[in-house]
Design a protein around this motif. Structure first.
Motif, PDB file in Angstrom:
ATOM      1  N   VAL A  49       0.833  -1.208   0.000  1.00 21.49           N
ATOM      2  CA  VAL A  49       0.000   0.000   0.000  1.00 21.49           C
ATOM      3  C   VAL A  49       0.862   1.250   0.000  1.00 21.49           C
ATOM      4  CG1 VAL A  49      -1.641   1.355   1.373  1.00 21.49           C
ATOM      5  CG2 VAL A  49      -1.985  -1.107   1.086  1.00 21.49           C
ATOM      6  N   VAL A  50       1.923   1.236   0.806  1.00 20.85           N
ATOM      7  CA  VAL A  50       2.832   2.393   0.882  1.00 20.85           C
ATOM      8  C   VAL A  50       3.438   2.672  -0.493  1.00 20.85           C
ATOM      9  CG1 VAL A  50       5.067   3.181   1.777  1.00 20.85           C
ATOM     10  CG2 VAL A  50       3.372   2.205   3.332  1.00 20.85           C
ATOM     11  N   ILE A  51       3.902   1.618  -1.157  1.00 25.54           N
ATOM     12  CA  ILE A  51       4.511   1.788  -2.486  1.00 25.54           C
ATOM     13  C   ILE A  51       3.471   2.245  -3.504  1.00 25.54           C
ATOM     14  CG2 ILE A  51       5.632   0.555  -4.392  1.00 25.54           C
ATOM     15  CD1 ILE A  51       6.953  -1.242  -2.246  1.00 25.54           C
ATOM     16  N   ARG A  52       2.249   1.736  -3.375  1.00 24.30           N
ATOM     17  CA  ARG A  52       1.179   2.108  -4.311  1.00 24.30           C
ATOM     18  C   ARG A  52       0.747   3.561  -4.116  1.00 24.30           C
ATOM     19  NH1 ARG A  52      -1.595   3.999  -7.275  1.00 24.30           N
ATOM     20  NH2 ARG A  52      -3.495   3.254  -8.354  1.00 24.30           N
ATOM     21  N   VAL A  53       0.654   4.008  -2.876  1.00 22.76           N
ATOM     22  CA  VAL A  53       0.125   5.349  -2.576  1.00 22.76           C
ATOM     23  C   VAL A  53       1.152   6.443  -2.844  1.00 22.76           C
ATOM     24  CG1 VAL A  53      -0.676   6.848  -0.694  1.00 22.76           C
ATOM     25  CG2 VAL A  53      -1.571   4.516  -0.909  1.00 22.76           C
ATOM     26  N   ASP A  54       2.401   6.216  -2.473  1.00 18.80           N
ATOM     27  CA  ASP A  54       3.443   7.239  -2.608  1.00 18.80           C
ATOM     28  C   ASP A  54       4.025   7.219  -4.026  1.00 18.80           C
ATOM     29  OD1 ASP A  54       5.516   9.037  -2.348  1.00 18.80           O
ATOM     30  OD2 ASP A  54       6.166   8.293  -0.402  1.00 18.80           O
ATOM     31  N   ARG A  55       3.735   8.238  -4.792  1.00 11.64           N
ATOM     32  CA  ARG A  55       4.206   8.297  -6.181  1.00 11.64           C
ATOM     33  C   ARG A  55       5.724   8.361  -6.286  1.00 11.64           C
ATOM     34  NH1 ARG A  55       0.576   8.968 -10.079  1.00 11.64           N
ATOM     35  NH2 ARG A  55      -1.590   9.432  -9.513  1.00 11.64           N
ATOM     36  N   ARG A  56       6.384   8.833  -5.226  1.00 11.61           N
ATOM     37  CA  ARG A  56       7.854   8.890  -5.256  1.00 11.61           C
ATOM     38  C   ARG A  56       8.472   7.495  -5.293  1.00 11.61           C
ATOM     39  NH1 ARG A  56       9.345  11.954  -0.012  1.00 11.61           N
ATOM     40  NH2 ARG A  56       7.846  10.399   0.723  1.00 11.61           N
ATOM     41  N   LEU A  57       7.671   6.496  -4.905  1.00 14.36           N
ATOM     42  CA  LEU A  57       8.168   5.116  -4.877  1.00 14.36           C
ATOM     43  C   LEU A  57       7.802   4.339  -6.146  1.00 14.36           C
ATOM     44  CD1 LEU A  57       7.324   4.176  -1.184  1.00 14.36           C
ATOM     45  CD2 LEU A  57       9.480   5.005  -2.105  1.00 14.36           C
ATOM     46  N   HIS A  58       7.260   5.037  -7.132  1.00 11.49           N
ATOM     47  CA  HIS A  58       6.918   4.372  -8.390  1.00 11.49           C
ATOM     48  C   HIS A  58       8.159   4.278  -9.276  1.00 11.49           C
ATOM     49  CE1 HIS A  58       2.337   5.343  -7.979  1.00 11.49           C
ATOM     50  NE2 HIS A  58       2.832   4.679  -6.966  1.00 11.49           N
ATOM     51  N   GLU A  59       9.154   3.602  -8.729  1.00 11.21           N
ATOM     52  CA  GLU A  59      10.428   3.370  -9.403  1.00 11.21           C
ATOM     53  C   GLU A  59      10.637   1.870  -9.531  1.00 11.21           C
ATOM     54  OE1 GLU A  59      13.480   5.265  -7.165  1.00 11.21           O
ATOM     55  OE2 GLU A  59      12.509   7.243  -7.170  1.00 11.21           O
ATOM     56  N   PRO A  60      11.483   1.448 -10.486  1.00 14.68           N
ATOM     57  CA  PRO A  60      11.672   0.013 -10.717  1.00 14.68           C
ATOM     58  C   PRO A  60      11.993  -0.796  -9.467  1.00 14.68           C
ATOM     59  CG  PRO A  60      12.685   1.252 -12.476  1.00 14.68           C
ATOM     60  CD  PRO A  60      12.206   2.267 -11.475  1.00 14.68           C
ATOM     61  N   MET A  61      12.913  -0.296  -8.625  1.00 14.85           N
ATOM     62  CA  MET A  61      13.321  -1.056  -7.449  1.00 14.85           C
ATOM     63  C   MET A  61      12.150  -1.322  -6.510  1.00 14.85           C
ATOM     64  SD  MET A  61      16.305  -0.287  -4.646  1.00 14.85           S
ATOM     65  CE  MET A  61      15.498   1.118  -3.899  1.00 14.85           C
ATOM     66  N   TYR A  62      11.286  -0.312  -6.316  1.00 20.06           N
ATOM     67  CA  TYR A  62      10.167  -0.445  -5.388  1.00 20.06           C
ATOM     68  C   TYR A  62       9.011  -1.243  -6.009  1.00 20.06           C
ATOM     69  CZ  TYR A  62      12.888   3.109  -3.032  1.00 20.06           C
ATOM     70  OH  TYR A  62      13.918   3.781  -2.424  1.00 20.06           O
ATOM     71  N   ILE A  63       8.862  -1.163  -7.329  1.00 20.56           N
ATOM     72  CA  ILE A  63       7.856  -1.982  -8.012  1.00 20.56           C
ATOM     73  C   ILE A  63       8.237  -3.463  -7.893  1.00 20.56           C
ATOM     74  CG2 ILE A  63       6.805  -2.540 -10.238  1.00 20.56           C
ATOM     75  CD1 ILE A  63       7.178   0.416 -11.002  1.00 20.56           C
ATOM     76  N   LEU A  64       9.532  -3.756  -8.043  1.00 18.20           N
ATOM     77  CA  LEU A  64      10.016  -5.126  -7.877  1.00 18.20           C
ATOM     78  C   LEU A  64       9.844  -5.594  -6.433  1.00 18.20           C
ATOM     79  CD1 LEU A  64      13.273  -4.908 -10.042  1.00 18.20           C
ATOM     80  CD2 LEU A  64      11.234  -6.267 -10.570  1.00 18.20           C
ATOM     81  N   LEU A  65      10.059  -4.686  -5.495  1.00 13.84           N
ATOM     82  CA  LEU A  65       9.850  -5.010  -4.083  1.00 13.84           C
ATOM     83  C   LEU A  65       8.380  -5.313  -3.805  1.00 13.84           C
ATOM     84  CD1 LEU A  65      10.633  -5.212  -1.116  1.00 13.84           C
ATOM     85  CD2 LEU A  65      10.574  -2.704  -0.982  1.00 13.84           C
ATOM     86  N   CYS A  66       7.499  -4.539  -4.411  1.00 14.64           N
ATOM     87  CA  CYS A  66       6.054  -4.758  -4.276  1.00 14.64           C
ATOM     88  C   CYS A  66       5.686  -6.154  -4.778  1.00 14.64           C
ATOM     89  CB  CYS A  66       5.306  -3.687  -5.062  1.00 14.64           C
ATOM     90  SG  CYS A  66       3.529  -3.688  -4.798  1.00 14.64           S
ATOM     91  N   ASN A  67       6.259  -6.552  -5.888  1.00 14.81           N
ATOM     92  CA  ASN A  67       6.022  -7.895  -6.430  1.00 14.81           C
ATOM     93  C   ASN A  67       6.513  -8.964  -5.459  1.00 14.81           C
ATOM     94  OD1 ASN A  67       5.670 -10.000  -8.601  1.00 14.81           O
ATOM     95  ND2 ASN A  67       7.881 -10.073  -8.400  1.00 14.81           N
ATOM     96  N   LEU A  68       7.648  -8.702  -4.809  1.00 14.76           N
ATOM     97  CA  LEU A  68       8.200  -9.646  -3.838  1.00 14.76           C
ATOM     98  C   LEU A  68       7.254  -9.812  -2.649  1.00 14.76           C
ATOM     99  CD1 LEU A  68      10.804 -11.350  -3.652  1.00 14.76           C
ATOM    100  CD2 LEU A  68      11.784  -9.526  -2.249  1.00 14.76           C
ATOM    101  N   CYS A  69       6.646  -8.716  -2.212  1.00 10.09           N
ATOM    102  CA  CYS A  69       5.691  -8.767  -1.101  1.00 10.09           C
ATOM    103  C   CYS A  69       4.432  -9.540  -1.478  1.00 10.09           C
ATOM    104  CB  CYS A  69       5.318  -7.346  -0.660  1.00 10.09           C
ATOM    105  SG  CYS A  69       6.640  -6.470   0.172  1.00 10.09           S
TER     106      CYS A  69
END
Length: 312
Positions: A49-69
C-alpha cells in the motif's frame, strides 16, 4: 491404508502424519499460527500500500519489491490455511488434487522468490554500474514485463518439473510432513522412475541455480565498481543491496534445512524441530522481506511514517 491405493484419481487422499496428537495444545498452536499468518499478510500489505500510494516510490526497485511482497503473501497462503484447517482434524487427510494445488503454489512461489531477487540484483547492477542508462534500460513498462515473465517462467518451470506426479500410481498414503512435499509423494509411488530424479534436478537448475548465478554475477560487478567509487557511493550501495543479500542468504539457509534428510536423524531430532526446519522458509522469509526493506531503505521508512502519521 487408503483403500484406493494404486489409483491416481481425484478421490485418492494422503494422510499428513507429522501433525500427530497434540491434545489441548492444538488451541495454542492454532492461535500462534493464525497470528503469524495475519502478521505476515498485514506487514506485506502495508508495504504494498505504501509503495502504491506514494508516487515517489513508483520506481523500478520499489515496483520489484512490491512484487516480492505479493509473492510472500502467496507463499504463506499456500501453507498456513492448510495448517489451520488440520489443527482440529482427527484424520489429517488431503486429496491428491489439493496436494497438487498446494505444491503448485509453494514451488512456484519459491521460484518467483529467487527470480525476483535476481531481477532486483540486476536492477541494482544497472543503477550502480550504468547510472546514466538506468532510466532507459529499467523503465516502468520493462519492469512490469519482467515481473510477468518471472511469474510465467516460475509456473511453467513447476509444471515441466512436477506435472507427472498427478498421473502416478501410489502404493502408500502416509506423508511424514505437515504439507505436501513432492519428494515424499514420489517415494509413495509404486515405481520410481528416472523422470522423478531428473524433474528435481531440472527444477533446482532453472528455479534456484540459474537465478543465483545471475544474482552472484550482478553483485560481483557491483562490488568491483564500488571499490573504485567514493565512500558516500559505497554507503548508498550497501544500504540498497544489504536487504537483498540478507534475503538470498536466508533463502539458502532455508534450502539447506529443507534438503536435510531427517530419516537418518530421527533419534537425535525431535519431531517439533524437524517440522519447524521443514517449513523454515515459510516461517521466516515472508516476514523478513517487509521488515528488512521497510526499516533499511530510507524512502520506504519515510513513506511509512507519512502514511501512518498523515504527514505531508
Amino acid at each position: 491404508i487408503n483403500q484406493k491405493m494404486g489409483n491416481s484419481s481425484e478421490s485418492f487422499s494422503f494422510v499428513l502424519a507429522a501433525y500427530g496428537n497434540v491434545g489441548a495444545l492444538k488451541y495454542m498452536y492454532f492461535v500462534m499460527i493464525l497470528f503469524w499468518y495475519l502478521f505476515i499478510c498485514v506487514a506485506n500489505t502495508v508495504l504494498i500500500v505504501v509503495i502504491r500510494v506514494d508516487r515517489r516510490l513508483h520506481e523500478p526497485m520499489y515496483i520489484l519489491l512490491c512484487n516480492l511482497c505479493v509473492n510472500e503473501i502467496n507463499s504463506s497462503t499456500s501453507l498456513y490455511p492448510l495448517l489451520l484447517s488440520q489443527m482440529f482434524s482427527d484424520i489429517h487427510g488431503i486429496t491428491l488434487t489439493w496436494c497438487f494445488l498446494q505444491m503448485s503454489c509453494m514451488y512456484t512461489s519459491a521460484s518467483v522468490e529467487f527470480c525476483s531477487l535476481a531481477a532486483m540484483a540486476y536492477d541494482r547492477y544497472i543503477a550502480i554500474c550504468h547510472p546514466f542508462s538506468y532510466n532507459v534500460i529499467m523503465n516502468t513498462e520493462r519492469v512490469f514485463l519482467l515481473i510477468l515473465l518471472v511469474w510465467i517462467f516460475s509456473f511453467v518451470s513447476f509444471l515441466l518439473s512436477y506435472s507427472f506426479i498427478y498421473s502416478l500410481k501410489f502404493c502408500g498414503d502416509i506423508i511424514d510432513n505437515v504439507y505436501c512435499d513432492h519428494q515424499l509423494i514420489i517415494r509413495l509411488s509404486c515405481s520410481v522412475s528416472i523422470q522423478s530424479s531428473l524433474s528435481i534436478i531440472f527444477f533446482v537448475i532453472m528455479s534456484i541455480l540459474l537465478p543465483f548465478t545471475l544474482i552472484s554475477v550482478s553483485y560481483l560487478k557491483i562490488l568491483a565498481v564500488c571499490r573504485k567509487t567514493s565512500t558516500e557511493n559505497k554507503q548508498k550501495a550497501v544500504t540498497t543491496c544489504t536487504p537483498q543479500i540478507v534475503s538470498v542468504s536466508n533463502l539458502f539457509i532455508g534450502c539447506i534445512c529443507y534438503s536435510i534428510d531427517f530419516r537418518f536423524l530421527v533419534a537425535q531430532v525431535p519431531d517439533e524441530v524437524r517440522i519447524i526446519l521443514a517449513i523454515y522458509l515459510l516461517i521466516c522469509q515472508p516476514i523478513l522481506t517487509p521488515f528488512m526493506y521497510g526499516f533499511n531503505l530510507p524512502k520506504i521508512r519515510q513513506s511509512c511514517k507519512m502514511l501512518l502519521f498523515k504527514r505531508k
